[in-house]
Design a protein around this motif. Sequence first.
Motif, PDB file in Angstrom:
ATOM      1  N   GLN A  82       0.805  -1.229   0.000  1.00  0.00           N
ATOM      2  CA  GLN A  82       0.000   0.000   0.000  1.00  0.00           C
ATOM      3  C   GLN A  82       0.835   1.274   0.000  1.00  0.00           C
ATOM      4  OE1 GLN A  82      -3.346   0.335   2.843  1.00  0.00           O
ATOM      5  NE2 GLN A  82      -3.195  -1.886   2.904  1.00  0.00           N
ATOM      6  N   GLN A  83       2.153   1.136   0.235  1.00  0.00           N
ATOM      7  CA  GLN A  83       3.002   2.331   0.321  1.00  0.00           C
ATOM      8  C   GLN A  83       2.912   3.176  -0.948  1.00  0.00           C
ATOM      9  OE1 GLN A  83       4.684   3.055   3.215  1.00  0.00           O
ATOM     10  NE2 GLN A  83       3.522   1.270   3.893  1.00  0.00           N
ATOM     11  N   ASP A  84       2.705   2.532  -2.082  1.00  0.00           N
ATOM     12  CA  ASP A  84       2.742   3.306  -3.337  1.00  0.00           C
ATOM     13  C   ASP A  84       1.746   2.752  -4.360  1.00  0.00           C
ATOM     14  OD1 ASP A  84       3.423   5.040  -5.327  1.00  0.00           O
ATOM     15  OD2 ASP A  84       5.271   3.987  -5.885  1.00  0.00           O
ATOM     16  N   PRO A  86      -0.385   4.486  -6.335  1.00  0.00           N
ATOM     17  CA  PRO A  86      -0.333   5.163  -7.634  1.00  0.00           C
ATOM     18  C   PRO A  86       0.867   4.711  -8.475  1.00  0.00           C
ATOM     19  CG  PRO A  86      -0.777   6.734  -5.871  1.00  0.00           C
ATOM     20  CD  PRO A  86      -0.415   5.440  -5.211  1.00  0.00           C
ATOM     21  N   GLY A  87       2.016   4.478  -7.813  1.00  0.00           N
ATOM     22  CA  GLY A  87       3.212   4.024  -8.538  1.00  0.00           C
ATOM     23  C   GLY A  87       2.999   2.648  -9.131  1.00  0.00           C
ATOM     24  N   GLN A  90       0.701   2.984 -12.134  1.00  0.00           N
ATOM     25  CA  GLN A  90       1.406   3.528 -13.313  1.00  0.00           C
ATOM     26  C   GLN A  90       2.305   2.468 -13.935  1.00  0.00           C
ATOM     27  OE1 GLN A  90       3.403   7.179 -12.677  1.00  0.00           O
ATOM     28  NE2 GLN A  90       1.519   8.299 -12.202  1.00  0.00           N
ATOM     29  N   ARG A 189       7.837  -5.776  -7.773  1.00  0.00           N
ATOM     30  CA  ARG A 189       7.354  -4.907  -6.684  1.00  0.00           C
ATOM     31  C   ARG A 189       6.813  -5.755  -5.536  1.00  0.00           C
ATOM     32  NH1 ARG A 189       6.012   0.529  -8.059  1.00  0.00           N
ATOM     33  NH2 ARG A 189       7.684   1.171  -9.452  1.00  0.00           N
TER      34      ARG A 189
END
Length: 484
Positions: A82-84, A86-87, A90, A189
């Motif tokens: 959940q840290q990123d 939007p990343g 994308q 990731r």
Amino acid sequence: MTVQSYDSLFINNSWVRPSTKGRLSVINPATESAIATVPEASKEDVDAAVLAARNAFDHGPWPSMTGEQRGDCIKELSQALQQDIPGLAQLITQEMGSPITFSMRSQAFSPIIVLDYYADLARKHAFEVKRPGMVSPVVCRSEPVGVVAAITPWNAPLFTMMLKLAPALAAGCTVVIKPAPETPLDAYRLAEAIEKTSIPPGVVNIIPAGREVGEYLVSHRQVDKVSFTGSVVAGSKIGSICGSQIKRCTLELGGKSAAILLDDVDLTATIPQLLPAALMNNGQACIAQTRVLAPARRYREIVDTLTDAVANLRVGDPLNETTDIGPLFAERQRERVESYIEIGKAEGARVSTGGKRPSHLEKGWYVEPTVFVDVDNSMRIAREEIFGPVVSVIPYDNEENAVAIANDSDYGLSGTVWTRDAEKGLDIARKIRTGTYTVNGMSMDFMSPFGGFKQSGIGRELGQEGLNAYFEYKTINMPADYKI
Ligand code: NAD
């Protein structure tokens, strides 16, 4: 956004040098340019990953930890991912072309909801139950099935991984994930997120590779269960290998779902919801409602309204938040979709909108969203999974006929009915032979089983049933005087 390349494979919670120099290129389908490369795992790397998973299962703490402890680890993974968001969204859009709004919701956020759901279920599940038996008391145990090979497609890469990983972890299994060779970056990731958790070494191993190495993983004698999402062709091959080894296997395959518009349908309310149901993820979704069944009495009105709506969809850069339809994930996929458009025309169906490459886009594997009208359910475009932004509108005479057409398919994954009368919708739903159905909309309930009838697969993911798929059940008969 720069995208990172990788040199190692994730095995035993370590970054391990691959055994060969083979590399996979990830190509952004909107620009047709390579954005990153990763190692391509070989059979030797499969051996190493399976060995790590085997050791972690046979000798590590994971299978015998309590459900609460495993649930806590799964929750840590959810928090790390959940840290990123939007990343992540994308990245997936650049890997395979999903419109960014879809990537945010379905590609990046949904996997986290799935993790949280199974973290909770791991904590709550009664792994050992004492109960009266026919003759004497019994202890019934849900034991993890063992080493799981998870093989996933490119169209919903992280989500399909999570449908396997989250329940497998909750059950106490160890896992080797083989992501699709076109979309390995989100799996990296995931590996980076696993590193941030207390999940022990060897419990999750990630090795991107293609079909041949995937088949080697499926056949591996140290693998206890295969969970596969992908095409019917590959699923049938994988199922036959598993059958020959009596290996447990879950198959989530294709679909050709029907959206039945009943005679009383409110088109103003329905069309805005039907469009994403039919064309989600640029039409590259197993649950896409690609056959629209329209009552003959309202056929022209429905065709005209749907055609106008599809013609107004915005096709273009998937990173742009206003884009409805992005590129197909690969050049070969565009060729496949274009060939089906030609097949449809040759079969006598008529294109009411779309059917070409968009003229305003010079780069990218785009095809205009396309509506075929005057389609008969016997045509190939109505029977085969096109996996692109192509919808067929098929007329029907009465509700019985609509149900018969909807069921006249080799597939049975999903379906929808659109009506002002929810009870009537439910009645139709009961008659359709698919694993998931929605009245007035298109949902996937993560707390409920998901999977296919017929050639859409074997077994279920999600819900309690999705957890059960990773258990072996053991019955221990106790002496008659054993107190429960
Ligand atoms: P695919 O079957 O070609 O590949 C899927 C994965 O399997 C990839 O990782 C691939 O490398 C691997 N693979 C292929 N052949 C294999 C073999 N013989 N042994 C082992 N691994 C093998 O499918 P795809 O084109 O990547 O994905 C699209 C398909 O996936 C569509 O048919 C779609 O409907 C289906 N799908 C189904 C669901 C579902 O939940 N039912 C979800 C998403 C996609």
